[in-house]
Design a protein around this motif. Structure first.
Motif, PDB file in Angstrom:
ATOM      1  N   THR A  71       1.259   9.888   0.352  1.00 47.37           N
ATOM      2  CA  THR A  71       1.973   9.112   1.365  1.00 47.37           C
ATOM      3  C   THR A  71       1.423   7.697   1.527  1.00 47.37           C
ATOM      4  OG1 THR A  71       0.495   9.782   3.153  1.00 47.37           O
ATOM      5  CG2 THR A  71       2.378  11.238   2.674  1.00 47.37           C
ATOM      6  N   LEU A  72       0.245   7.456   0.979  1.00 44.24           N
ATOM      7  CA  LEU A  72      -0.485   6.196   1.139  1.00 44.24           C
ATOM      8  C   LEU A  72      -0.870   5.929   2.592  1.00 44.24           C
ATOM      9  CD1 LEU A  72       1.278   3.827  -1.413  1.00 44.24           C
ATOM     10  CD2 LEU A  72      -0.758   5.251  -1.713  1.00 44.24           C
ATOM     11  N   ALA A  73      -0.737   6.938   3.444  1.00 44.14           N
ATOM     12  CA  ALA A  73      -1.153   6.804   4.842  1.00 44.14           C
ATOM     13  C   ALA A  73      -2.671   6.724   4.899  1.00 44.14           C
ATOM     14  CB  ALA A  73      -0.664   7.994   5.657  1.00 44.14           C
ATOM     15  N   PRO A  74      -3.205   5.907   5.798  1.00 40.47           N
ATOM     16  CA  PRO A  74      -4.663   5.834   5.926  1.00 40.47           C
ATOM     17  C   PRO A  74      -5.213   7.136   6.493  1.00 40.47           C
ATOM     18  CG  PRO A  74      -3.597   4.553   7.643  1.00 40.47           C
ATOM     19  CD  PRO A  74      -2.514   5.019   6.725  1.00 40.47           C
ATOM     20  N   ILE A  75      -6.411   7.478   6.098  1.00 36.16           N
ATOM     21  CA  ILE A  75      -7.068   8.690   6.568  1.00 36.16           C
ATOM     22  C   ILE A  75      -8.174   8.288   7.542  1.00 36.16           C
ATOM     23  CG2 ILE A  75      -8.345  10.762   5.908  1.00 36.16           C
ATOM     24  CD1 ILE A  75      -5.499  10.675   4.820  1.00 36.16           C
ATOM     25  N   PRO A  76      -7.959   8.484   8.848  1.00 39.79           N
ATOM     26  CA  PRO A  76      -8.996   8.152   9.828  1.00 39.79           C
ATOM     27  C   PRO A  76     -10.070   9.223   9.895  1.00 39.79           C
ATOM     28  CG  PRO A  76      -7.066   8.995  10.943  1.00 39.79           C
ATOM     29  CD  PRO A  76      -6.731   8.956   9.471  1.00 39.79           C
ATOM     30  N   ARG A  77     -11.225   8.852  10.406  1.00 36.92           N
ATOM     31  CA  ARG A  77     -12.341   9.762  10.670  1.00 36.92           C
ATOM     32  C   ARG A  77     -12.872  10.477   9.434  1.00 36.92           C
ATOM     33  NH1 ARG A  77      -8.596  10.519  14.310  1.00 36.92           N
ATOM     34  NH2 ARG A  77      -8.041  12.586  13.583  1.00 36.92           N
ATOM     35  N   ALA A  78     -12.747   9.852   8.266  1.00 36.51           N
ATOM     36  CA  ALA A  78     -13.375  10.404   7.066  1.00 36.51           C
ATOM     37  C   ALA A  78     -14.825   9.961   7.052  1.00 36.51           C
ATOM     38  CB  ALA A  78     -12.661   9.912   5.809  1.00 36.51           C
ATOM     39  N   GLY A  79     -15.717  10.885   6.800  1.00 34.05           N
ATOM     40  CA  GLY A  79     -17.140  10.542   6.729  1.00 34.05           C
ATOM     41  C   GLY A  79     -17.492  10.013   5.351  1.00 34.05           C
ATOM     42  N   ILE A  80     -18.223   8.915   5.306  1.00 33.91           N
ATOM     43  CA  ILE A  80     -18.665   8.291   4.064  1.00 33.91           C
ATOM     44  C   ILE A  80     -20.187   8.341   4.059  1.00 33.91           C
ATOM     45  CG2 ILE A  80     -18.591   6.200   2.638  1.00 33.91           C
ATOM     46  CD1 ILE A  80     -15.791   7.338   3.339  1.00 33.91           C
ATOM     47  N   PHE A  81     -20.782   8.950   3.027  1.00 33.82           N
ATOM     48  CA  PHE A  81     -22.231   9.107   2.934  1.00 33.82           C
ATOM     49  C   PHE A  81     -22.701   8.556   1.597  1.00 33.82           C
ATOM     50  CE2 PHE A  81     -20.399  12.345   5.567  1.00 33.82           C
ATOM     51  CZ  PHE A  81     -21.201  12.350   6.688  1.00 33.82           C
ATOM     52  N   LEU A  82     -23.750   7.751   1.615  1.00 33.11           N
ATOM     53  CA  LEU A  82     -24.275   7.149   0.396  1.00 33.11           C
ATOM     54  C   LEU A  82     -25.452   7.971  -0.103  1.00 33.11           C
ATOM     55  CD1 LEU A  82     -23.457   4.606  -1.195  1.00 33.11           C
ATOM     56  CD2 LEU A  82     -25.422   3.467  -0.145  1.00 33.11           C
ATOM     57  N   ARG A  83     -25.392   8.364  -1.383  1.00 29.58           N
ATOM     58  CA  ARG A  83     -26.446   9.171  -1.996  1.00 29.58           C
ATOM     59  C   ARG A  83     -26.948   8.493  -3.265  1.00 29.58           C
ATOM     60  NH1 ARG A  83     -27.158  14.030   0.125  1.00 29.58           N
ATOM     61  NH2 ARG A  83     -25.576  14.890   1.516  1.00 29.58           N
ATOM     62  N   THR A  84     -28.164   8.837  -3.664  1.00 31.05           N
ATOM     63  CA  THR A  84     -28.690   8.371  -4.947  1.00 31.05           C
ATOM     64  C   THR A  84     -28.090   9.248  -6.042  1.00 31.05           C
ATOM     65  OG1 THR A  84     -30.581   9.857  -4.904  1.00 31.05           O
ATOM     66  CG2 THR A  84     -30.872   7.674  -3.864  1.00 31.05           C
ATOM     67  N   PRO A  85     -28.064   8.810  -7.301  1.00 32.24           N
ATOM     68  CA  PRO A  85     -27.498   9.658  -8.364  1.00 32.24           C
ATOM     69  C   PRO A  85     -28.104  11.054  -8.471  1.00 32.24           C
ATOM     70  CG  PRO A  85     -27.633   7.412  -9.130  1.00 32.24           C
ATOM     71  CD  PRO A  85     -28.327   7.450  -7.780  1.00 32.24           C
ATOM     72  N   PRO A  86     -29.409  11.258  -8.181  1.00 26.25           N
ATOM     73  CA  PRO A  86     -29.892  12.646  -8.174  1.00 26.25           C
ATOM     74  C   PRO A  86     -29.380  13.460  -6.992  1.00 26.25           C
ATOM     75  CG  PRO A  86     -31.726  11.120  -8.520  1.00 26.25           C
ATOM     76  CD  PRO A  86     -30.529  10.298  -8.141  1.00 26.25           C
ATOM     77  N   GLY A  87     -28.684  12.817  -6.028  1.00 21.90           N
ATOM     78  CA  GLY A  87     -28.102  13.533  -4.906  1.00 21.90           C
ATOM     79  C   GLY A  87     -28.834  13.387  -3.590  1.00 21.90           C
ATOM     80  N   ALA A  88     -29.932  12.640  -3.562  1.00 22.14           N
ATOM     81  CA  ALA A  88     -30.682  12.465  -2.317  1.00 22.14           C
ATOM     82  C   ALA A  88     -29.882  11.584  -1.352  1.00 22.14           C
ATOM     83  CB  ALA A  88     -32.037  11.839  -2.595  1.00 22.14           C
ATOM     84  N   TYR A  89     -29.882  11.979  -0.102  1.00 21.71           N
ATOM     85  CA  TYR A  89     -29.178  11.219   0.932  1.00 21.71           C
ATOM     86  C   TYR A  89     -29.989   9.977   1.268  1.00 21.71           C
ATOM     87  CZ  TYR A  89     -27.103  10.200   5.495  1.00 21.71           C
ATOM     88  OH  TYR A  89     -26.504   9.585   6.565  1.00 21.71           O
ATOM     89  N   THR A  90     -29.347   8.814   1.285  1.00 21.17           N
ATOM     90  CA  THR A  90     -30.028   7.550   1.562  1.00 21.17           C
ATOM     91  C   THR A  90     -30.222   7.294   3.052  1.00 21.17           C
ATOM     92  OG1 THR A  90     -27.973   6.291   1.672  1.00 21.17           O
ATOM     93  CG2 THR A  90     -29.029   6.495  -0.516  1.00 21.17           C
ATOM     94  N   GLY A  91     -29.533   8.052   3.894  1.00 20.93           N
ATOM     95  CA  GLY A  91     -29.574   7.804   5.333  1.00 20.93           C
ATOM     96  C   GLY A  91     -28.486   6.847   5.778  1.00 20.93           C
ATOM     97  N   LEU A  92     -27.705   6.328   4.832  1.00 22.89           N
ATOM     98  CA  LEU A  92     -26.627   5.393   5.155  1.00 22.89           C
ATOM     99  C   LEU A  92     -25.303   6.131   5.193  1.00 22.89           C
ATOM    100  CD1 LEU A  92     -27.687   2.394   2.889  1.00 22.89           C
ATOM    101  CD2 LEU A  92     -28.040   2.648   5.356  1.00 22.89           C
ATOM    102  N   ASN A  93     -24.577   5.982   6.299  1.00 22.27           N
ATOM    103  CA  ASN A  93     -23.278   6.638   6.429  1.00 22.27           C
ATOM    104  C   ASN A  93     -22.416   5.863   7.399  1.00 22.27           C
ATOM    105  OD1 ASN A  93     -23.278   7.969   9.259  1.00 22.27           O
ATOM    106  ND2 ASN A  93     -25.284   8.435   8.410  1.00 22.27           N
ATOM    107  N   THR A  94     -21.137   6.139   7.358  1.00 16.33           N
ATOM    108  CA  THR A  94     -20.188   5.551   8.293  1.00 16.33           C
ATOM    109  C   THR A  94     -18.952   6.438   8.304  1.00 16.33           C
ATOM    110  OG1 THR A  94     -19.108   3.479   8.957  1.00 16.33           O
ATOM    111  CG2 THR A  94     -19.065   4.016   6.605  1.00 16.33           C
ATOM    112  N   ALA A  95     -17.937   6.029   9.033  1.00 19.87           N
ATOM    113  CA  ALA A  95     -16.672   6.759   9.065  1.00 19.87           C
ATOM    114  C   ALA A  95     -15.536   5.753   9.031  1.00 19.87           C
ATOM    115  CB  ALA A  95     -16.573   7.613  10.328  1.00 19.87           C
ATOM    116  N   THR A  96     -14.400   6.205   8.530  1.00 18.57           N
ATOM    117  CA  THR A  96     -13.244   5.321   8.512  1.00 18.57           C
ATOM    118  C   THR A  96     -12.697   5.168   9.920  1.00 18.57           C
ATOM    119  OG1 THR A  96     -11.773   7.175   8.018  1.00 18.57           O
ATOM    120  CG2 THR A  96     -12.585   5.899   6.140  1.00 18.57           C
ATOM    121  N   ASP A  97     -12.098   4.013  10.177  1.00 16.44           N
ATOM    122  CA  ASP A  97     -11.483   3.769  11.478  1.00 16.44           C
ATOM    123  C   ASP A  97     -10.048   4.284  11.462  1.00 16.44           C
ATOM    124  OD1 ASP A  97      -9.958   1.876  10.073  1.00 16.44           O
ATOM    125  OD2 ASP A  97     -11.046   0.152  10.899  1.00 16.44           O
ATOM    126  N   ALA A  98      -9.278   3.971  12.477  1.00 16.05           N
ATOM    127  CA  ALA A  98      -7.900   4.460  12.587  1.00 16.05           C
ATOM    128  C   ALA A  98      -7.005   3.958  11.468  1.00 16.05           C
ATOM    129  CB  ALA A  98      -7.314   4.053  13.937  1.00 16.05           C
TER     130      ALA A  98
END
Length: 196
Positions: free
Chosen positions: A34-61
């Protein structure tokens, strides 16, 4: 038929001249069909081995996100959206710019709406939908993990369904005020929602 979600992220890294400066990663997440925006999706940044960097955010409306404070390098982006399977985009190189990143996210075959009303006073509606016929199990647990009540429905057809919970336990007693967790299992998927 399940339509995959596609996370269309036009990502941009704004990195000052200093090699040690932090960058900002921005993008948008949209439904591929539908190309509709997806709100409240969690975005998490990881290193290639999979370790969590501690950086995250969420999409807005509007489905947009920006993640700042990123040290230049190679990362994996993890995307989490209610009722969709976890998605990854691997090896995103953060240098002076990144663009055209697409992440397919497949909808789960089960959608479980938040209980309503929440907080519940006299009863709560537990609504869900199935993409195909299935056996369904609904259970309510208290905050200590003890099962309060359970329902099992066999061979429910595809489509929308709802169960009314009268806020009583399996013995018919009113449950005390507090936090509960409603768990739905169907089609190999388990989804949990909180209710007060």
């Amino acid at each position: 038929r399940n339509q995959p979600l596609l996370v269309l992220a036009a990502l941009t890294c704004l990195i000052p001249a200093s090699a040690h400066a932090a960058g900002t990663l921005c993008g948008v997440i949209r439904d591929a069909a539908t190309l509709a925006p997806i709100p409240r999706a969690g975005i998490f940044l990881r290193t290639p081995p999979g370790a969590y960097t501690g950086l995250n955010t969420a999409t807005d409306a509007t489905g947009h996100f920006c993640l700042s404070g990123i040290t230049p390098g190679t990362y994996d982006i993890e995307v989490r959206v209610d009722d969709y399977r976890l998605a990854y985009r691997k090896n995103v190189v953060v240098t002076d710019d990144v663009s055209g990143v697409e992440i397919p996210v497949v909808p789960l075959p089960v959608r479980f709406a938040p209980p309503a009303p929440n907080p519940a006073v006299h009863a709560a509606r537990l609504a869900f939908s199935l993409t195909e016929a299935a056996d369904v199990r609904l259970q309510v647990f208290d905050a200590q993990g003890r099962r309060v009540i359970a329902w099992r429905e066999e061979h429910l057809p595809a489509g929308s369904h709802a169960i009314a919970w009268d806020l009583r336990d399996a013995a018919g007693r009113d449950v005390p005020t507090g936090r509960y967790f409603v768990q739905l299992e169907a089609l190999g998927v388990r989804v949990t929602r909180a209710i007060s």
